[in-house]
Design a protein around this motif. Structure first.
Motif, PDB file in Angstrom:
ATOM      1  N   ASP A 161       2.464  11.516  -4.253  1.00 28.77           N
ATOM      2  CA  ASP A 161       3.857  11.560  -3.915  1.00 28.77           C
ATOM      3  C   ASP A 161       4.110  11.823  -2.276  1.00 28.77           C
ATOM      4  O   ASP A 161       3.044  11.925  -1.705  1.00 28.77           O
ATOM      5  CB  ASP A 161       4.579  12.963  -4.628  1.00 28.77           C
ATOM      6  N   SER A 162       5.414  11.879  -1.866  1.00 28.41           N
ATOM      7  CA  SER A 162       5.421  11.780  -0.526  1.00 28.41           C
ATOM      8  C   SER A 162       5.010  12.886   0.235  1.00 28.41           C
ATOM      9  O   SER A 162       4.513  12.933   1.141  1.00 28.41           O
ATOM     10  CB  SER A 162       7.100  11.689  -0.225  1.00 28.41           C
ATOM     11  N   VAL A 163       4.765  14.068  -0.639  1.00 26.98           N
ATOM     12  CA  VAL A 163       4.213  15.341   0.247  1.00 26.98           C
ATOM     13  C   VAL A 163       2.831  15.146   0.333  1.00 26.98           C
ATOM     14  O   VAL A 163       2.444  15.605   1.343  1.00 26.98           O
ATOM     15  CB  VAL A 163       4.606  16.586  -0.662  1.00 26.98           C
ATOM     16  N   LYS A 164       2.036  14.740  -0.905  1.00 28.71           N
ATOM     17  CA  LYS A 164       0.671  14.750  -0.446  1.00 28.71           C
ATOM     18  C   LYS A 164       0.470  13.439   0.567  1.00 28.71           C
ATOM     19  O   LYS A 164      -0.688  13.648   1.395  1.00 28.71           O
ATOM     20  CB  LYS A 164       0.195  14.197  -1.873  1.00 28.71           C
ATOM     21  N   VAL A 165       1.234  12.413   0.548  1.00 26.49           N
ATOM     22  CA  VAL A 165       1.007  11.423   1.564  1.00 26.49           C
ATOM     23  C   VAL A 165       1.231  12.156   2.958  1.00 26.49           C
ATOM     24  O   VAL A 165       0.069  11.742   4.019  1.00 26.49           O
ATOM     25  CB  VAL A 165       2.124  10.261   1.535  1.00 26.49           C
TER      26      VAL A 165
ATOM     27  N   SER B 159       0.646  -1.058  -0.031  1.00 23.73           N
ATOM     28  CA  SER B 159       0.115  -0.173  -0.224  1.00 23.73           C
ATOM     29  C   SER B 159       0.954   1.279  -0.001  1.00 23.73           C
ATOM     30  O   SER B 159       1.783   1.262   0.762  1.00 23.73           O
ATOM     31  CB  SER B 159      -0.849   0.122   1.228  1.00 23.73           C
ATOM     32  N   LYS B 160       0.523   2.132  -0.779  1.00 30.82           N
ATOM     33  CA  LYS B 160       1.234   3.633  -0.741  1.00 30.82           C
ATOM     34  C   LYS B 160       0.693   4.524   0.186  1.00 30.82           C
ATOM     35  O   LYS B 160       1.483   5.358   0.619  1.00 30.82           O
ATOM     36  CB  LYS B 160       0.915   4.172  -2.090  1.00 30.82           C
ATOM     37  N   ILE B 161      -0.316   4.129   0.596  1.00 29.72           N
ATOM     38  CA  ILE B 161      -1.204   5.147   1.574  1.00 29.72           C
ATOM     39  C   ILE B 161      -1.634   4.586   2.780  1.00 29.72           C
ATOM     40  O   ILE B 161      -1.485   5.116   3.891  1.00 29.72           O
ATOM     41  CB  ILE B 161      -2.294   6.279   0.841  1.00 29.72           C
TER      42      ILE B 161
END
Length: 197
Positions: free
Chosen positions: A156-160, A16-18
């Protein structure tokens, strides 16, 4: 302080990415219990009485899952079928969950425009979650708007990090009774309590 139980269902959380990161962001918070169904019941043999005790002991319940084919992963459906049984969650003597708050936390691969008519998926998230809403009503629970993370495949990592922070703020606000009933009822998504969108 409200006690919160998160029923987390993701059959491949390691990929999972999120979802995994949203859950990890809550693990050190007071008053939060996380039940990872796929970790706890890899054989799908659910300990119904234990799960029912967990529900009774908490004030707010969260069904946290990715949106799979416009519904939830299979183990969460099994949990619903077995744990919310007649005589416990509904029926003449099934009043154990009355008055508790409950809502979904869902992630979608598609962006928000795909879930607005006439978007690609034809139906809104709230329409797709109608079976969960009706389940909550049958069980005498107060169903809150969902917390939704759209477009999880493109993150992307910022949005996560931003969504992790929003999720923590929503959970903290609910746990500590920061949000009033009118504000919650006026939301399409709980995200709006933080973003004002």
């Amino acid at each position: 302080m409200q006690k919160i139980l998160i029923i987390f269902a993701h059959p491949a959380s390691h990929k999972s990415k999120i979802n995994r990161r949203l859950i990890e962001g809550l693990k050190t918070m007071d008053g939060i219990t996380i039940c990872d169904l796929y970790e706890k019941y890899p054989d799908f043999f659910i300990n119904v009485k234990h799960e029912q005790r967990q529900l009774i002991e908490n004030d707010i319940i969260i069904w946290h899952h990715p949106l799979y084919w416009y519904s939830c992963p299979a183990l969460l459906k099994e949990w619903l079928d077995l744990v919310l049984e007649h005589g416990f969650a509904y029926g003449r003597n099934g009043t154990k969950l009355h008055g508790k708050k409950i809502f979904n936390v869902v992630t979608t691969g598609g962006d928000s425009s795909a879930y607005n008519h006439p978007g690609k998926n034809q139906y809104s998230i709230k329409q797709l979650l109608a079976p969960f809403h009706q389940t909550a009503l049958l069980c005498g629970m107060q169903y809150l708007p969902p917390f939704v993370v759209h477009g999880a495949h493109k993150y992307d990592s910022v949005k996560v990090r931003l969504d992790i922070t929003k999720y923590q703020q929503i959970i903290t606000g609910l746990r500590d009774n920061v949000f009033n009933e009118e504000s919650i009822a006026s939301c399409n998504y709980l995200n709006e309590l933080i973003t004002g969108e």
